[in-house]
Design a protein around this motif. Structure first.
Motif, mmCIF file in Angstrom:
data_model
loop_
_atom_site.group_PDB
_atom_site.id
_atom_site.type_symbol
_atom_site.label_atom_id
_atom_site.label_comp_id
_atom_site.label_asym_id
_atom_site.label_seq_id
_atom_site.Cartn_x
_atom_site.Cartn_y
_atom_site.Cartn_z
ATOM 1 N N GLY A 105 -11.441 -16.348 78.292
ATOM 2 C CA GLY A 105 -12.866 -16.139 78.101
ATOM 3 C C GLY A 105 -13.629 -17.423 78.366
ATOM 4 N N PRO A 106 -14.934 -17.337 78.584
ATOM 5 C CA PRO A 106 -15.729 -18.521 78.911
ATOM 6 C C PRO A 106 -15.644 -19.631 77.867
ATOM 7 C CG PRO A 106 -17.020 -16.528 79.221
ATOM 8 C CD PRO A 106 -15.730 -16.115 78.583
ATOM 9 N N SER A 107 -15.510 -19.296 76.597
ATOM 10 C CA SER A 107 -15.435 -20.339 75.568
ATOM 11 C C SER A 107 -14.005 -20.839 75.353
ATOM 12 C CB SER A 107 -15.992 -19.807 74.256
ATOM 13 O OG SER A 107 -15.202 -18.737 73.800
ATOM 14 N N GLU A 108 -13.022 -20.183 75.951
ATOM 15 C CA GLU A 108 -11.630 -20.577 75.754
ATOM 16 C C GLU A 108 -11.171 -21.637 76.747
ATOM 17 O OE1 GLU A 108 -9.840 -16.449 74.048
ATOM 18 O OE2 GLU A 108 -10.069 -16.651 76.203
ATOM 19 N N GLY A 109 -11.575 -21.523 77.992
ATOM 20 C CA GLY A 109 -11.141 -22.478 78.987
ATOM 21 C C GLY A 109 -11.344 -21.949 80.392
ATOM 22 N N LEU A 110 -10.832 -22.700 81.358
ATOM 23 C CA LEU A 110 -11.012 -22.350 82.760
ATOM 24 C C LEU A 110 -9.785 -22.793 83.544
ATOM 25 C CD1 LEU A 110 -13.047 -21.162 84.778
ATOM 26 C CD2 LEU A 110 -13.983 -23.457 85.042
ATOM 27 N N ALA A 111 -9.256 -21.899 84.372
ATOM 28 C CA ALA A 111 -8.085 -22.202 85.194
ATOM 29 C C ALA A 111 -8.520 -22.490 86.613
ATOM 30 C CB ALA A 111 -7.111 -21.032 85.173
ATOM 31 N N PHE A 112 -8.131 -23.646 87.128
ATOM 32 C CA PHE A 112 -8.376 -24.033 88.513
ATOM 33 C C PHE A 112 -7.083 -23.836 89.284
ATOM 34 C CE2 PHE A 112 -11.651 -26.306 86.279
ATOM 35 C CZ PHE A 112 -12.736 -26.266 87.138
ATOM 36 N N VAL A 113 -7.161 -23.246 90.469
ATOM 37 C CA VAL A 113 -5.987 -22.992 91.296
ATOM 38 C C VAL A 113 -6.172 -23.707 92.625
ATOM 39 C CG1 VAL A 113 -4.588 -21.214 92.421
ATOM 40 C CG2 VAL A 113 -5.656 -20.738 90.222
ATOM 41 N N ALA A 114 -5.119 -24.373 93.097
ATOM 42 C CA ALA A 114 -5.142 -25.032 94.402
ATOM 43 C C ALA A 114 -4.035 -24.440 95.260
ATOM 44 C CB ALA A 114 -4.939 -26.538 94.246
ATOM 45 N N GLY A 115 -4.406 -23.946 96.417
ATOM 46 C CA GLY A 115 -3.435 -23.441 97.394
ATOM 47 C C GLY A 115 -3.313 -24.368 98.583
ATOM 48 N N VAL A 116 -4.146 -25.415 98.598
ATOM 49 C CA VAL A 116 -4.132 -26.415 99.670
ATOM 50 C C VAL A 116 -4.156 -27.801 99.042
ATOM 51 C CG1 VAL A 116 -5.280 -24.912 101.353
ATOM 52 C CG2 VAL A 116 -6.649 -26.410 99.911
ATOM 53 N N ASP A 117 -3.756 -28.814 99.819
ATOM 54 C CA ASP A 117 -3.847 -30.184 99.321
ATOM 55 C C ASP A 117 -5.237 -30.733 99.629
ATOM 56 O OD1 ASP A 117 -3.794 -30.878 102.040
ATOM 57 O OD2 ASP A 117 -1.717 -31.547 101.982
ATOM 58 N N SER A 118 -5.486 -31.984 99.302
ATOM 59 C CA SER A 118 -6.814 -32.564 99.481
ATOM 60 C C SER A 118 -7.196 -32.709 100.947
ATOM 61 C CB SER A 118 -6.893 -33.924 98.781
ATOM 62 O OG SER A 118 -6.790 -33.736 97.390
ATOM 63 N N ALA A 119 -6.209 -32.652 101.868
ATOM 64 C CA ALA A 119 -6.491 -32.703 103.304
ATOM 65 C C ALA A 119 -6.716 -31.307 103.882
ATOM 66 C CB ALA A 119 -5.348 -33.400 104.029
ATOM 67 N N GLY A 120 -6.513 -30.263 103.075
ATOM 68 C CA GLY A 120 -6.742 -28.893 103.532
ATOM 69 C C GLY A 120 -5.499 -28.176 104.031
ATOM 70 N N ALA A 121 -4.328 -28.819 103.995
ATOM 71 C CA ALA A 121 -3.082 -28.177 104.441
ATOM 72 C C ALA A 121 -2.528 -27.296 103.321
ATOM 73 C CB ALA A 121 -2.050 -29.241 104.824
#
Length: 193
Positions: A69-85
């Protein structure tokens, strides 16, 4: 008469098949349109709220997710590295930076579909904020690799695509959703086998 029946049947098959294909494409590939993107990380702030759009609700139902829920937290997902690969399970990555102010956070690998990785020798295949080794300036470096590394090591064994999930729990800076003030760790490819 038979020609008319076949034509109508063909129209129904194409309509239903085309509609199902476009919905599947929207659920699989258009997720980034409503997300909050910070570097290689993407999050969906409305995920666990009643304000989530119908496609987001369908995406979560299809994957059997139970979003925070909005007050519980937030999950960020990355499928690429910082260069975009694209991230791959057979490669090693260096994840470094600082975590935003949060009571607790976790970092774990996930298959591209969002399912957890195959069982490893460890009970929990991820890292969390209470066990991480930090530098003097409170930054950290994590090596995500299928092979053991000294320091903070995140197990990523197997083959195929990889996603990294960085979940912030009870994070006051995320509640305001000011992406300009939020810094998340960067992901650098260190090499592939």
């Amino acid at each position: 008469m038979m020609r008319l029946v076949l034509s109508v049947a063909l129209v129904f098959v194409l309509s239903i098949g085309g509609g199902a294909a476009t919905v599947r494409y929207a659920l699989d590939h258009l997720a980034a349109l409503e997300g909050l993107t910070i570097g290689p990380w993407i999050a969906f702030p409305d995920r666990g709220s009643p304000d989530a759009d119908p496609y987001s609700k369908a995406r979560f139902s299809r994957k059997a997710e139970l979003p925070l829920g909005p007050s519980e937290g937030l999950a960020f997902v990355a499928g690429v590295d910082s260069a975009g690969a694209a991230l791959r399970r057979d490669c090693s990555y260096r994840i470094e930076g600082k975590a935003p102010a949060a009571r607790f956070w976790t970092l774990h690998p996930s298959a591209e579909s969002g399912t957890p990785p195959e069982p490893q020798a460890m009970r929990w295949p991820g890292l969390h904020s209470m066990q991480i080794l930090r530098r003097e300036d409170d930054s950290f470096e994590v090596t995500a690799s299928p092979r053991p590394h000294p320091g903070n090591w995140l197990v990523t064994g197997g083959e195929g695509p990889l996603s990294l999930v960085f979940t912030l729990y009870d994070a006051p800076t995320i509640r305001n959703l000011d992406a300009a003030r939020v810094d998340l760790p960067l992901i650098y490819r260190a090499g592939c086998e």
